[in-house]
Write a protein that holds these residues in place. Sequence first.
Motif, PDB file in Angstrom:
ATOM      1  N   GLY A 171      13.234  -5.937  13.833  1.00  0.00           N
ATOM      2  CA  GLY A 171      13.650  -6.146  12.455  1.00  0.00           C
ATOM      3  C   GLY A 171      12.688  -5.545  11.450  1.00  0.00           C
ATOM      4  O   GLY A 171      12.489  -6.084  10.351  1.00  0.00           O
ATOM      5  N   LEU A 172      12.093  -4.404  11.827  1.00  0.00           N
ATOM      6  CA  LEU A 172      11.123  -3.736  10.972  1.00  0.00           C
ATOM      7  C   LEU A 172      11.697  -2.437  10.405  1.00  0.00           C
ATOM      8  O   LEU A 172      12.833  -2.056  10.694  1.00  0.00           O
ATOM      9  N   ILE A 173      10.890  -1.742   9.614  1.00  0.00           N
ATOM     10  CA  ILE A 173      11.299  -0.489   8.979  1.00  0.00           C
ATOM     11  C   ILE A 173      10.861   0.681   9.849  1.00  0.00           C
ATOM     12  O   ILE A 173       9.708   0.766  10.253  1.00  0.00           O
ATOM     13  N   GLY A 174      11.790   1.585  10.131  1.00  0.00           N
ATOM     14  CA  GLY A 174      11.480   2.772  10.915  1.00  0.00           C
ATOM     15  C   GLY A 174      11.042   3.924  10.029  1.00  0.00           C
ATOM     16  O   GLY A 174      11.120   3.849   8.794  1.00  0.00           O
ATOM     17  N   PRO A 175      10.570   5.020  10.628  1.00  0.00           N
ATOM     18  CA  PRO A 175      10.148   6.194   9.843  1.00  0.00           C
ATOM     19  C   PRO A 175      11.345   6.873   9.189  1.00  0.00           C
ATOM     20  O   PRO A 175      12.290   7.258   9.872  1.00  0.00           O
ATOM     21  N   VAL A 176      11.302   7.038   7.885  1.00  0.00           N
ATOM     22  CA  VAL A 176      12.447   7.579   7.156  1.00  0.00           C
ATOM     23  C   VAL A 176      12.364   9.083   6.977  1.00  0.00           C
ATOM     24  O   VAL A 176      13.336   9.719   6.554  1.00  0.00           O
ATOM     25  N   TYR A 197       0.823  -1.208   0.000  1.00  0.00           N
ATOM     26  CA  TYR A 197       0.000   0.000   0.000  1.00  0.00           C
ATOM     27  C   TYR A 197       0.863   1.267   0.000  1.00  0.00           C
ATOM     28  O   TYR A 197       0.380   2.341  -0.354  1.00  0.00           O
ATOM     29  N   ALA A 198       2.099   1.148   0.439  1.00  0.00           N
ATOM     30  CA  ALA A 198       3.042   2.275   0.451  1.00  0.00           C
ATOM     31  C   ALA A 198       4.458   1.708   0.429  1.00  0.00           C
ATOM     32  O   ALA A 198       4.685   0.555   0.816  1.00  0.00           O
ATOM     33  N   PHE A 199       5.401   2.534  -0.013  1.00  0.00           N
ATOM     34  CA  PHE A 199       6.801   2.107  -0.066  1.00  0.00           C
ATOM     35  C   PHE A 199       7.590   2.534   1.173  1.00  0.00           C
ATOM     36  O   PHE A 199       8.520   1.847   1.588  1.00  0.00           O
ATOM     37  N   TYR A 200       7.242   3.686   1.719  1.00  0.00           N
ATOM     38  CA  TYR A 200       7.952   4.225   2.885  1.00  0.00           C
ATOM     39  C   TYR A 200       6.928   4.812   3.854  1.00  0.00           C
ATOM     40  O   TYR A 200       5.825   5.178   3.453  1.00  0.00           O
ATOM     41  N   TRP A 201       7.329   4.924   5.124  1.00  0.00           N
ATOM     42  CA  TRP A 201       6.449   5.613   6.066  1.00  0.00           C
ATOM     43  C   TRP A 201       7.238   6.629   6.858  1.00  0.00           C
ATOM     44  O   TRP A 201       8.454   6.545   6.999  1.00  0.00           O
ATOM     45  N   GLY A 202       6.514   7.631   7.337  1.00  0.00           N
ATOM     46  CA  GLY A 202       7.160   8.690   8.094  1.00  0.00           C
ATOM     47  C   GLY A 202       6.220   9.255   9.141  1.00  0.00           C
ATOM     48  O   GLY A 202       5.131   8.714   9.389  1.00  0.00           O
ATOM     49  N   THR A 203       6.622  10.344   9.740  1.00  0.00           N
ATOM     50  CA  THR A 203       5.857  10.979  10.808  1.00  0.00           C
ATOM     51  C   THR A 203       5.643  12.455  10.476  1.00  0.00           C
ATOM     52  O   THR A 203       6.317  13.007   9.610  1.00  0.00           O
TER      53      THR A 203
END
Length: 335
Positions: free
Chosen positions: A173-178, A148-154
């Motif tokens: 082991g997950l993806i943090g906000p870039v 649904y999305a490639f990156y996430w942020g705040t």
Amino acid sequence: MCQSTVRKILEMEYRFLGNTGLKVSALGLGAWVPEAKEILQDAFNSGVNFFDNAEVYAGGKAEQVMGQAFKELDIKRSELVLTTKIFWGGEAPNEKGLCRKHVIEGTQASLKRYGVDYFDVIYAHRPDVTTPIEETVRAFNHIIDKGYAFYWGTSEWSAQQIEAAWGIAKRLGLIGPVVEQPEYNLFHRDRVEVEYEPLYEEYKLGLTTWSPLASGLLTGKYSKGHIPEGSRLSLDAYKSLRERLLTEENLEKVDKLKPIAQEIGATLAQFSLAWVLKNPHVSTVLTGASKREQFEENKEALKFLPKLTSEVIEKVEDVMKNKPTPPKNYREWKP
């Protein structure tokens, strides 16, 4: 692609979104006004590829208008970097906030309104102190896993909250906000220039900043005793913002900034946008335009970047007198 479009793209500056390989135009745009289609087309033809939105804007209508405009313009999806923000989706108990249910359902609803299969970036529009950060981190990773999305942020999270999200992401082991989307302009500097400083080095955090013109104050159109009819700050809904921004001290600073901008041949708006872009941590500056001529003026800001020499910046600091002082220990800094 026609030769003129190639030329305009070459004139646009592209920056990496934080520590990712995603390239975004230095100037971004958010618009849903009646002239949205024409403004979006002008922006795209000028090399802008970053377009911002949120589920809360006009109760979802902003996403519909922008999505329909791009469909009518027949622009390839791969040429666009589309974003939205999740937090305020409705009035029901689970239609707002950052619980797993709303993050997922809100994203699905935004995709439907927009008429696209995925967002390039999706933001947590504000921190949700009622939901465990781990739940939010897992929810946005689910969004990415589902495509649904490639990156996430705040957006407007504190440094401590962003660090907490990254700590959980690393542990699991997950993806943090870039990327973070904060307010940043000549009158609003502490968070970007001080609070987030440790995050740039530790996580290579990117910034997509909003309100570069301080709600119009840095256009120079406001003066003591004069508020243009129809402007944002003339509206009753913005009374508290008007009282906070249009102080005698702020208006005096704006008057002193105008000749500095004129020295390099820029309007005050162009000068203010270039000042934000001068910060190396800024990936893109979000501009708003209700009229095509406003965008035409704003897009010229890039050409003034080389003219913001140390001498010019020093003149600005002499006027503003608000340069943040970094603390000896960033971990102890409080906004």
